[in-house]
Scaffold this active site. Structure first.
Site, short mmCIF file in Angstrom:
data_model
loop_
_atom_site.label_atom_id
_atom_site.label_comp_id
_atom_site.label_asym_id
_atom_site.label_seq_id
_atom_site.Cartn_x
_atom_site.Cartn_y
_atom_site.Cartn_z
N ARG A 1 0.83 -1.21 0.00
CA ARG A 1 0.00 0.00 0.00
C ARG A 1 0.86 1.26 0.00
NH1 ARG A 1 -5.01 -1.93 3.82
NH2 ARG A 1 -6.25 -2.65 2.07
N LYS B 1 -18.75 -15.90 3.66
CA LYS B 1 -20.16 -15.75 4.02
C LYS B 1 -21.03 -15.14 2.93
CE LYS B 1 -20.80 -14.54 8.51
NZ LYS B 1 -20.63 -13.48 9.50
N GLY C 1 -8.79 -8.37 -0.01
CA GLY C 1 -7.48 -8.77 0.49
C GLY C 1 -7.12 -10.20 0.15
N GLY D 1 -13.61 -3.73 0.88
CA GLY D 1 -14.97 -3.26 1.12
C GLY D 1 -15.38 -2.17 0.14
P1 AMP Z 1 -13.98 -13.23 2.63
O1 AMP Z 1 -13.26 -12.35 3.59
O2 AMP Z 1 -15.45 -13.28 2.77
O3 AMP Z 1 -13.52 -13.01 1.19
O4 AMP Z 1 -13.58 -14.70 3.03
C1 AMP Z 1 -12.27 -15.14 2.92
C2 AMP Z 1 -12.11 -16.35 3.78
O5 AMP Z 1 -13.02 -17.34 3.40
C3 AMP Z 1 -10.74 -16.95 3.68
O6 AMP Z 1 -10.09 -16.82 4.89
C4 AMP Z 1 -11.02 -18.40 3.35
O7 AMP Z 1 -10.22 -19.29 4.08
C5 AMP Z 1 -12.47 -18.57 3.73
N1 AMP Z 1 -13.11 -19.66 3.00
C6 AMP Z 1 -13.20 -19.82 1.68
N2 AMP Z 1 -13.81 -20.97 1.36
C7 AMP Z 1 -14.12 -21.57 2.51
C8 AMP Z 1 -14.74 -22.82 2.86
N3 AMP Z 1 -15.17 -23.66 1.92
N4 AMP Z 1 -14.88 -23.11 4.17
C9 AMP Z 1 -14.44 -22.25 5.11
N5 AMP Z 1 -13.85 -21.09 4.85
C10 AMP Z 1 -13.68 -20.75 3.57
#
Ligand code: AMP
Length: 405
Positions: free
Chosen positions: A36, A208, A362, A385
């Protein structure tokens, strides 16, 4: 509406207020990754080479208690910036007051100083008062008063928030311009997505559904295909009636998932198989299963499987615009990184074939960096975000508050 740019400004002899995003990972004063800081160098150098007097503001982490301040001073960042610039960077360990004002007034043309972490203003005498994060009007006015009515915002990562150091300063100066980095974000995220070359494919992954549901909906309206992978895909699987074992699951999003699948039809592309593990652990026992056959009891889906990779590659094969946010699996563990890495490699091919490829967030950024392909893609957004909200089509206050041309 086009926003004022750095190149529109008369900088010589002027005290130029600059908001940069130096929110770097830092532990015990050691910077984990300086991307950054490096990304902000072109704008900073431009100001200094044009004989401006640069006054830099940035936040670092979140400040909720006096204790947080001990770990989150920008002093090490200012020192590192000085090394990168090959120039002294005066660091002021205050966010307001006589010492800061004297240092600002002592600046000469082509010199630079950095103010302490703007979020130190969020806690006063142990109380969480949120003057920076709450865009306190007095604070924005005060910071603006330090300069010569010129402000440059190069911090896209916080553009989705109205804070004193972005919107506050911008609202109190004559000229508020986008830095080079901010301009690039506006160009790629704004213009490319508003007017994409088609086919336009969006890939959304991560943990999520609830975090990204709005962007999935918005993209279903804009893109030709929306690929959904990662942990959030299992809520869709469950909505189809597939067994998902111990995979990530949001019960309260099942109805929404059903509704989205019904509305989107074949525009929404979901994984067709999974790499399932008997523990959340790189060395766990794994099986590859078709989604329709279901994930066995005691197992959880941690990556997309080979058939999903092939399906997603097929969807991406003729794409001319791709936006990607969120990993396809638990890519932090090498045994569950294959799906994410395959997408990264596929995006390189799309770019080589003349497509525009934009990565935000990220984790997806970390993945393309780990692959060593970041510089083979069109644009890596500096804001997670902020890039999601921009893709949703929401106006970002940090951009809106800049001066129109
Ligand atoms: P996000 O911040 O929503 O982009 O989520 C990223 C995180 O989602 C990362 O730390 C991944 O390890 C986690 N992730 C991705 N796929 C899975 C999965 N199938 N089960 C659990 N965690 C996951």
């Amino acid at each position: 509406m086009a926003k004022l740019a750095v190149t529109d400004l008369e900088l010589a002899g002027k005290k130029v207020l600059m908001r940069v995003d130096f929110n770097v990972p830092i532990k015990g004063g050691v910077i984990g990754n300086d991307n950054r800081i490096v990304a902000a160098l072109p704008t900073i150098k431009y100001v200094l080479e044009h004989n401006g007097r640069a006054i830099l503001f940035s936040h670092l982490g979140r400040i909720k208690t006096e204790d947080d301040k001990k770990e989150l001073s920008l002093a090490p960042v200012a020192k590192h910036l000085g090394e990168l610039l090959g120039k002294d960077v005066t660091f002021i360990p205050e966010t307001r007051g006589a010492e800061l004002e004297a240092a600002v007034n002592a600046l000469e043309d082509g010199q630079i100083l950095m103010v302490e972490n703007t979020r130190f203003e969020d806690v006063k005498d142990g109380e969480y008062v949120k003057l920076e994060s709450g865009n306190d009007p007095e604070l924005g006015k005060y910071w603006a008063s330090l300069g010569d009515d010129i402000f440059i915002n190069d911090a896209f990562g916080t553009a989705h928030r109205a804070h004193a150091s972005n919107v506050g300063i911008a609202s109190n100066v004559d000229q508020a311009a986008a830095g080079f980095l901010m301009e690039k974000e506006i160009k790629y995220l704004g213009e490319t997505v508003a007017n994409p070359k088609r086919p336009f494919v969006a890939i959304i992954g991560g943990a999520k559904v609830s975090d990204k549901i709005e962007v999935i909906k918005a993209l279903l309206n804009k893109a030709d295909k929306v690929i959904v992978g990662g942990g959030m895909a299992y809520t869709f699987d469950a909505a189809k009636g597939n067994k998902i074992g111990n995979s990530l699951f949001e019960a309260d999003k099942v109805e929404l998932a059903k509704q989205l699948m019904a509305e989107a039809g074949d525009k929404l592309v979901l994984p067709v198989d999974a790499v399932a593990a008997d523990a959340f652990n790189n060395d766990a026992k794994t099986v590859i299963v078709d989604s329709a056959a279901g994930i066995p009891d005691g197992y959880m889906g941690l990556d997309i499987g080979p058939k999903s990779i092939a399906l997603f590659q097929e969807v991406l094969s003729d794409a001319k615009t791709v936006v990607w946010n969120g990993p396809m699996g638990v890519f932090e563990m090498p045994n569950f990184a294959k799906g994410t890495l395959a997408i990264g490699n596929e995006l390189v091919k799309v770019t080589e074939n003349g497509g525009a490829t934009i990565v935000g967030g990220g984790d997806s950024t970390a993945a393309v960096q780990a692959l060593g392909v970041a510089d083979k893609l069109s644009h890596i957004s500096t804001g997670g975000g902020a890039s999601l909200e921009y893709l949703e089509g929401k106006p970002l206050p940090g951009i809106e508050s800049l001066t129109n041309k």
